[in-house]
Design a protein around this motif. Structure first.
Motif, PDB file in Angstrom:
ATOM      1  N   UNK B 162       0.800  -1.224   0.000  1.00 63.45           N
ATOM      2  CA  UNK B 162       0.000   0.000   0.000  1.00 63.45           C
ATOM      3  C   UNK B 162       0.835   1.278   0.000  1.00 63.45           C
ATOM      4  N   UNK B 163       2.120   1.173  -0.317  1.00 64.63           N
ATOM      5  CA  UNK B 163       2.968   2.367  -0.351  1.00 64.63           C
ATOM      6  C   UNK B 163       3.853   2.367  -1.587  1.00 64.63           C
ATOM      7  N   UNK B 164       3.220   2.202  -2.738  1.00 67.23           N
ATOM      8  CA  UNK B 164       3.996   2.107  -3.975  1.00 67.23           C
ATOM      9  C   UNK B 164       4.752   3.403  -4.264  1.00 67.23           C
ATOM     10  N   UNK B 165       4.116   4.543  -3.965  1.00 66.71           N
ATOM     11  CA  UNK B 165       4.763   5.815  -4.301  1.00 66.71           C
ATOM     12  C   UNK B 165       6.039   5.998  -3.485  1.00 66.71           C
ATOM     13  N   UNK B 166       5.958   5.686  -2.201  1.00 66.23           N
ATOM     14  CA  UNK B 166       7.150   5.764  -1.356  1.00 66.23           C
ATOM     15  C   UNK B 166       8.222   4.800  -1.856  1.00 66.23           C
ATOM     16  N   UNK B 167       7.800   3.560  -2.162  1.00 66.76           N
ATOM     17  CA  UNK B 167       8.760   2.555  -2.603  1.00 66.76           C
ATOM     18  C   UNK B 167       9.434   2.986  -3.894  1.00 66.76           C
ATOM     19  N   UNK B 168       8.641   3.563  -4.811  1.00 62.79           N
ATOM     20  CA  UNK B 168       9.187   4.062  -6.065  1.00 62.79           C
ATOM     21  C   UNK B 168      10.234   5.136  -5.816  1.00 62.79           C
ATOM     22  N   UNK B 169       9.888   6.109  -4.945  1.00 66.16           N
ATOM     23  CA  UNK B 169      10.803   7.212  -4.652  1.00 66.16           C
ATOM     24  C   UNK B 169      12.093   6.676  -4.043  1.00 66.16           C
ATOM     25  N   UNK B 170      11.950   5.715  -3.150  1.00 59.89           N
ATOM     26  CA  UNK B 170      13.088   5.074  -2.474  1.00 59.89           C
ATOM     27  C   UNK B 170      13.991   4.412  -3.514  1.00 59.89           C
ATOM     28  N   UNK B 171      13.359   3.622  -4.384  1.00 60.45           N
ATOM     29  CA  UNK B 171      14.131   2.897  -5.400  1.00 60.45           C
ATOM     30  C   UNK B 171      14.821   3.864  -6.349  1.00 60.45           C
ATOM     31  N   UNK B 172      14.105   4.919  -6.733  1.00 62.41           N
ATOM     32  CA  UNK B 172      14.696   5.904  -7.647  1.00 62.41           C
ATOM     33  C   UNK B 172      15.909   6.582  -7.008  1.00 62.41           C
ATOM     34  N   UNK B 173      15.789   6.905  -5.718  1.00 64.53           N
ATOM     35  CA  UNK B 173      16.891   7.560  -5.021  1.00 64.53           C
ATOM     36  C   UNK B 173      18.122   6.658  -5.014  1.00 64.53           C
ATOM     37  N   UNK B 174      17.912   5.375  -4.704  1.00 66.12           N
ATOM     38  CA  UNK B 174      19.043   4.441  -4.676  1.00 66.12           C
ATOM     39  C   UNK B 174      19.607   4.261  -6.075  1.00 66.12           C
ATOM     40  N   UNK B 175      18.708   4.181  -7.048  1.00 69.88           N
ATOM     41  CA  UNK B 175      19.144   3.992  -8.422  1.00 69.88           C
ATOM     42  C   UNK B 175      19.971   5.186  -8.905  1.00 69.88           C
ATOM     43  N   UNK B 176      19.536   6.412  -8.551  1.00 69.21           N
ATOM     44  CA  UNK B 176      20.318   7.599  -8.894  1.00 69.21           C
ATOM     45  C   UNK B 176      21.712   7.532  -8.281  1.00 69.21           C
ATOM     46  N   UNK B 177      21.768   7.096  -7.017  1.00 68.03           N
ATOM     47  CA  UNK B 177      23.048   6.996  -6.326  1.00 68.03           C
ATOM     48  C   UNK B 177      23.963   6.008  -7.047  1.00 68.03           C
ATOM     49  N   UNK B 178      23.383   4.870  -7.431  1.00 66.10           N
ATOM     50  CA  UNK B 178      24.183   3.844  -8.106  1.00 66.10           C
ATOM     51  C   UNK B 178      24.707   4.362  -9.438  1.00 66.10           C
ATOM     52  N   UNK B 179      23.852   5.082 -10.168  1.00 62.85           N
ATOM     53  CA  UNK B 179      24.303   5.616 -11.456  1.00 62.85           C
ATOM     54  C   UNK B 179      25.375   6.674 -11.275  1.00 62.85           C
ATOM     55  N   UNK B 180      25.210   7.486 -10.234  1.00 57.62           N
ATOM     56  CA  UNK B 180      26.215   8.496  -9.948  1.00 57.62           C
ATOM     57  C   UNK B 180      27.565   7.838  -9.691  1.00 57.62           C
ATOM     58  N   UNK B 181      27.545   6.764  -8.884  1.00 55.45           N
ATOM     59  CA  UNK B 181      28.794   6.061  -8.574  1.00 55.45           C
ATOM     60  C   UNK B 181      29.385   5.459  -9.841  1.00 55.45           C
ATOM     61  N   UNK B 182      28.526   4.929 -10.707  1.00 59.13           N
ATOM     62  CA  UNK B 182      29.014   4.351 -11.962  1.00 59.13           C
ATOM     63  C   UNK B 182      29.732   5.407 -12.803  1.00 59.13           C
ATOM     64  N   UNK B 183      29.159   6.625 -12.884  1.00 61.60           N
ATOM     65  CA  UNK B 183      29.826   7.670 -13.674  1.00 61.60           C
ATOM     66  C   UNK B 183      31.109   8.130 -12.994  1.00 61.60           C
ATOM     67  N   UNK B 184      31.105   8.140 -11.654  1.00 50.01           N
ATOM     68  CA  UNK B 184      32.326   8.524 -10.931  1.00 50.01           C
ATOM     69  C   UNK B 184      33.458   7.561 -11.274  1.00 50.01           C
ATOM     70  N   UNK B 185      33.111   6.260 -11.275  1.00 51.03           N
ATOM     71  CA  UNK B 185      34.135   5.246 -11.553  1.00 51.03           C
ATOM     72  C   UNK B 185      34.651   5.386 -12.979  1.00 51.03           C
ATOM     73  N   UNK B 186      33.719   5.642 -13.910  1.00 55.22           N
ATOM     74  CA  UNK B 186      34.101   5.796 -15.307  1.00 55.22           C
ATOM     75  C   UNK B 186      35.060   6.973 -15.475  1.00 55.22           C
ATOM     76  N   UNK B 187      34.709   8.087 -14.801  1.00 61.72           N
ATOM     77  CA  UNK B 187      35.553   9.273 -14.883  1.00 61.72           C
ATOM     78  C   UNK B 187      36.965   8.974 -14.397  1.00 61.72           C
ATOM     79  N   UNK B 188      37.055   8.135 -13.384  1.00 65.17           N
ATOM     80  CA  UNK B 188      38.354   7.829 -12.805  1.00 65.17           C
ATOM     81  C   UNK B 188      39.198   7.003 -13.771  1.00 65.17           C
ATOM     82  N   UNK B 189      38.530   6.057 -14.457  1.00 68.92           N
ATOM     83  CA  UNK B 189      39.250   5.184 -15.376  1.00 68.92           C
ATOM     84  C   UNK B 189      39.821   5.961 -16.546  1.00 68.92           C
ATOM     85  N   UNK B 190      39.074   6.967 -16.977  1.00 69.74           N
ATOM     86  CA  UNK B 190      39.491   7.692 -18.178  1.00 69.74           C
ATOM     87  C   UNK B 190      40.720   8.556 -17.949  1.00 69.74           C
TER      88      UNK B 190
END
Lengths: 194, 190
Positions: B162-190
């Motif tokens: 019964x809390x899909x909106x909260x769960x979505x926001x939570x997942x999106x926040x974590x997903x943004x963090x993961x993508x940010x870390x992925x770009x950070x790592x890429x930047x470092x490799x280059x």
């Protein structure tokens, strides 16, 4: 002596702020989602109430009549801000749960109501006792509402869970707050009249 | 009883009260400023050590931009090797901003997530801080092979009942963090 004692006890029954005076409904409804929250909110309000009663009874004779409300509000707001800063500094855990509601004590009718109705016309000592009495009454009431809502809504008392799983969700939310408050008010006034 | 009002005594009285009150507040503010900052710092350090593997040295706050949003993050490393990143990430939940601290390890896995602040409904969305069934899904979640979305949106997460909106926001926040870390790592490799 009996007279002094009655200053404290009247806050419990005869002039119970929530059930009889029906003041301070906003924090009553909003913060009583659990027993601990209700208790903490009551204590925070009591702190402000006692101090503001003392100071207001001291300054009342010299405050010109036309500006007495702004003067009292400034005093009350100062104590609330003090409380907020002190809680943030020394009890960050409590502040994390109640922080949102602390500024609302400023507009809590109980505090200004006692300043107007009692502290501005009575001695410092009596005003302090009145603050203690009303404060205890408010704290007990909030705690009782919190206990009932926590039992029904979360299946626990003071955070201790006695059933697995969820309670009746509505009691944790706003409708449950109104329901519990209403029924307790009826019960209280029925018992108090006897 | 109260004094009779005239312009002079009204102005004097209010000025005096405000002066005393602001002096008092300034005093208490000066005394409490340091403990307040320490408490906030302690809470943050406690949260960081919960979302990242133990034993790393935590860096000072760094900022990075990703997708038009600014993020604050902390890097944990041991002997020059990164152990993970703790990203402070914010999205809009059901009741307002939802701010999380997400710990991401160098292999693209979520280590753990902590809720820093939220204004979700008690008993519903607010369970995102306590519902173990929901929270434990994120532990060790491989963001490279799986989708950080709730099942309704075609992802691999079970939402809070019964809390899909909260769960979505939570997942999106974590997903943004993961993508940010992925770009950070890429930047470092280059």
């Amino acid at each position: 002596m009996a007279n002094k004692l009655s200053l404290i006890t009247k806050g419990l029954v005869k002039e119970n702020p929530t059930f009889v005076l029906v003041l301070g409904m906003c924090p009553t409804l909003a913060t009583t989602t659990s027993a601990v929250n209700g208790l903490e909110m009551g204590l925070a309000t009591m702190f402000v109430l006692i101090l503001s009663n003392i100071v207001i009874s001291l300054i009342a004779p010299v405050v010109p009549d036309k500006v007495h409300i702004p003067a009292y509000i400034v005093v009350i707001a100062t104590f609330v801000t003090l409380l907020q800063l002190l809680m943030q500094a020394f009890t960050p855990d409590v502040y994390a749960t109640l922080g949102l509601f602390i500024p609302l004590i400023v507009v809590n009718c109980i505090v200004l109501g006692r300043a107007e109705a009692f502290a501005s016309k009575n001695s410092v000592g009596d005003s302090a006792l009145d603050g203690i009495g009303i404060g205890i009454g408010f704290t007990l009431t909030l705690t009782v509402i919190g206990i009932v809502r926590e039992i029904l809504g979360s299946g626990s008392i003071f955070g201790w869970k006695f059933i697995a799983g969820d309670g009746i969700l509505a009691f944790v939310m706003a409708p449950g707050a109104f329901l519990v408050l209403g029924y307790l008010m009826v019960l209280f006034n029925k018992l108090a009249k006897k | 009883m109260a004094a009779k009002s005239n312009l002079v005594n009204m102005a004097l009285c209010l000025t005096a009260i405000c002066l005393v009150c602001s002096a008092l507040l300034a005093g208490v503010y000066a005394v409490t400023a340091e403990p307040i900052e320490q408490a906030a710092r302690k809470a943050l350090v406690a949260a960081i050590s919960k979302v990242l593997p133990e034993g790393g040295e935590i860096s000072d706050a760094k900022t990075a931009e990703f997708g038009g949003q600014k993020y604050e993050y902390y890097e944990s490393s041991r002997d020059g090797q990164p152990l993970g990143w703790a990203v402070k990430t914010s999205t809009i939940g059901f009741g307002g901003p939802l701010t999380l601290l997400a710990g991401i390890t160098p292999d693209g896995q979520v280590y753990a997530v902590e809720v820093l602040s939220h204004s979700e409904t008690p008993g519903l969305g607010a369970k995102c801080t306590s519902d173990q069934r929901f929270i434990s899904q994120f532990r060790g979640f491989d963001t490279r092979s799986k989708q950080l979305k709730v099942r309704k949106d075609g992802g691999d997460l079970d939402a809070i009942t019964a809390s899909t909106i909260t769960s979505r926001a939570y997942a999106l926040a974590v997903s943004n963090a993961a993508e940010l870390v992925a770009t950070l790592q890429k930047d470092k490799e280059e």
